[in-house]
Design an enzyme around this catalytic site. Structure first.
Site, PDB file in Angstrom:
ATOM      1  N   ILE A 186      20.559   3.420  22.139  1.00  0.00           N
ATOM      2  CA  ILE A 186      20.799   2.516  21.316  1.00  0.00           C
ATOM      3  C   ILE A 186      21.524   3.226  20.152  1.00  0.00           C
ATOM      4  CG2 ILE A 186      19.924   0.878  19.650  1.00  0.00           C
ATOM      5  CD1 ILE A 186      17.923  -0.018  21.838  1.00  0.00           C
TER       6      ILE A 186
ATOM      7  N   GLU B  33      15.806   6.188  39.626  1.00  0.00           N
ATOM      8  CA  GLU B  33      14.514   5.013  39.533  1.00  0.00           C
ATOM      9  C   GLU B  33      15.245   3.798  39.837  1.00  0.00           C
ATOM     10  OE1 GLU B  33      14.462   3.669  34.906  1.00  0.00           O
ATOM     11  OE2 GLU B  33      13.920   5.572  35.337  1.00  0.00           O
TER      12      GLU B  33
ATOM     13  N   GLY C  27      20.766   5.594  34.986  1.00  0.00           N
ATOM     14  CA  GLY C  27      20.175   4.565  34.176  1.00  0.00           C
ATOM     15  C   GLY C  27      20.606   3.108  34.252  1.00  0.00           C
ATOM     16  N   ILE C  28      20.104   2.421  33.608  1.00  0.00           N
ATOM     17  CA  ILE C  28      20.518   0.761  33.688  1.00  0.00           C
ATOM     18  C   ILE C  28      21.857   0.564  32.820  1.00  0.00           C
ATOM     19  CG2 ILE C  28      19.795  -1.587  33.015  1.00  0.00           C
ATOM     20  CD1 ILE C  28      16.892  -0.639  34.009  1.00  0.00           C
ATOM     21  N   GLY C  29      22.654  -0.261  33.258  1.00  0.00           N
ATOM     22  CA  GLY C  29      23.784  -0.694  32.413  1.00  0.00           C
ATOM     23  C   GLY C  29      25.277  -0.288  32.947  1.00  0.00           C
TER      24      GLY C  29
ATOM     25  N   GLY D  11      12.111   5.314  32.292  1.00  0.00           N
ATOM     26  CA  GLY D  11      12.278   6.678  33.088  1.00  0.00           C
ATOM     27  C   GLY D  11      13.232   7.592  32.351  1.00  0.00           C
TER      28      GLY D  11
ATOM     29  N   ILE E 244      27.554   1.841  31.555  1.00  0.00           N
ATOM     30  CA  ILE E 244      28.195   3.205  31.642  1.00  0.00           C
ATOM     31  C   ILE E 244      27.741   4.061  33.033  1.00  0.00           C
ATOM     32  CG2 ILE E 244      27.752   5.491  30.519  1.00  0.00           C
ATOM     33  CD1 ILE E 244      28.185   3.977  27.867  1.00  0.00           C
TER      34      ILE E 244
ATOM     35  N   LYS F  31      29.289  -2.951  20.653  1.00  0.00           N
ATOM     36  CA  LYS F  31      30.426  -3.977  20.554  1.00  0.00           C
ATOM     37  C   LYS F  31      30.771  -4.742  19.195  1.00  0.00           C
ATOM     38  CE  LYS F  31      30.789  -3.931  25.280  1.00  0.00           C
ATOM     39  NZ  LYS F  31      31.795  -3.434  25.895  1.00  0.00           N
TER      40      LYS F  31
END
Length: 424
Positions: A307, A232, A209-211, A330, A213, A355
């Protein structure tokens, strides 16, 4: 260059009441969007549809509220304020099904604003770094306006479009938006990455996924062998794995010998890597993210973030209470596809705290929060404190497993909440 016109002339074809698609991520056509904003005084009732906008996105600003409405299919920071106000809204939809909205005229597109790579000797441009939902918009829009950017990579796959199919062409050389997820990886993310890497067998196929990690996971895979990629989104972390043949795509079972993605977003190094690279194939997201296609990959490992997660395993990944932060994207496409894959592993990977020091593992999701991955779909949850396997466990067992990987300073609070809820 005789086919090229000014942005002012190209945008002049947009009329009041149109639904306009904006290309996303590194393809966000901000030069054209700025011109659209300059012509706001002659327009009203323009609906913008898009995913993951980057850069300035002028029309999302408050001064344009009487002209433009931001109807987002996946929220990113430039449009977040607009979406969470009277200036916009959010459409909950699986990323794999956004093309259906366009193709079945549920959200018919009047005008598509795209960024493309320059035409080759055969006259074909490409959708560059973002084929994703843009292919369907390109195929269905009544009018296509394209910004031809010589700095946009020419990519292989489903993104080819002949220059004759584009109604208005604007030449514009400008740097693409970039992000360096790898530079943002901290010690907690690296621990999460190591725990996830320990779950990944050789000959697995990966979705990230995005980010930060997902990039942390990629940094921990250098000793793995014969991995594949079906994702994706592609980020910088895959480059060295492909170059070092850790990723060779030999044992996927579907699209073997190819790295499959629908878009990429990262640094210029990534854009140069995918430029005219036949090993990296950019496909329509309706194909890439279709769970039945995902499950065709053997040992499919889906790595996504969240989240917050409640004690029963419900995953909120798109909102902070009622604030729409991102989108469904996705995550469910791949969580389900990986679960159905032979030897597959669906993984939610998070740091135990934000954070700001707030626990991501919570007694209850915030009021108004959306559930992206249901507790029926959850399998593995990973934090810097270890791995919890929830599949097949009852609610109390899930709570105990999640508490064991929460931040130590949050465990007493979570244990009290579990006792009050389950009474044993």
């Amino acid at each position: 260059m005789s086919n090229y016109i000014s942005a002012e002339e190209a945008i002049s074809v947009i009329k009041s009441g149109d639904r306009v698609f904006f290309h996303g991520s590194a393809c966000t056509p901000n030069y054209l969007i700025d011109e659209l904003a300059r012509q706001a005084s002659r327009l009203e009732g323009i609906e913008m549809v898009s995913i993951t906008q980057q850069g300035n996105v002028e029309i999302a600003k408050p001064q344009y509220k009487d002209t433009f409405f931001v109807n987002s299919l996946f929220v990113s920071s430039p449009v977040r304020d607009a979406v969470n106000s009277e200036r916009g809204d959010f459409v909950p939809v699986f990323l794999s099904e956004i093309p259906i909205l366009f193709r079945k005229n549920i959200l018919p597109i009047d005008v598509a604003l795209l960024t493309v790579s320059p035409p080759d000797k055969h006259g074909f441009c490409t959708l560059g770094t973002s084929v994703d939902v843009a292919r369907a918009a390109l195929d269905t829009a009544k009018i296509i306006i394209a910004m031809v950017n010589p700095l946009m990579p020419r990519t292989h796959g489903d993104g080819a479009v002949h220059i004759s199919k584009i109604d208005k062409l604007v030449w514009r050389e400008e740097e693409l938006p970039t992000v360096d997820y790898g530079a943002k990886v901290g010690p907690e993310e690296m621990l999460v990455g190591k725990h996830v890497a320990d779950l990944i067998d050789d000959k697995s196929t990966l979705q990230m996924g995005i980010g930060t990690i997902p990039d942390a996971v990629l940094k921990c895979l250098n000793n793995h062998k014969d991995l594949g990629v079906h994702t994706e989104m592609l980020s910088d972390g895959v480059i060295d794995l492909i170059k070092n043949e850790v990723v060779n795509n030999k044992y996927k079972g579907y699209h073997e010998n190819k790295t499959i993605t629908s878009f990429c977003f990262g640094t210029r190094r990534l854009y140069d890597f995918v430029d005219d690279n036949p090993v990296v194939v950019f496909k329509d997201v309706g194909d890439v993210n279709f769970p039945i296609n995902i499950m065709k990959n053997k040992k499919m490992v889906a790595i996504n973030s969240a989240i917050e997660i409640d004690l029963t395993g419900q995953v909120c990944a798109d909102s902070i209470g009622t604030l729409q932060y991102s989108g469904i994207g996705g995550q469910m496409d791949f969580m389900r596809g990986a679960a159905l894959s032979e030897g597959g592993k669906p993984i939610i990977a998070i740091t135990s705290r934000t954070k700001k020091g707030v626990s991501r593992i919570v007694p209850f999701l915030k009021e108004g929060a959306g559930v992206v991955t249901t507790r029926g779909h959850i399998h593995y949850v990973v934090t810097e404190y270890g791995t919890a396997y929830l599949y097949g466990k009852n609610l109390l067992q899930r709570a105990h497993a999640l508490i064991s990987i929460a931040h130590p300073d949050d465990r007493e609070m979570l244990e009290k909440a579990a006792f009050l809820r389950f009474k044993h």
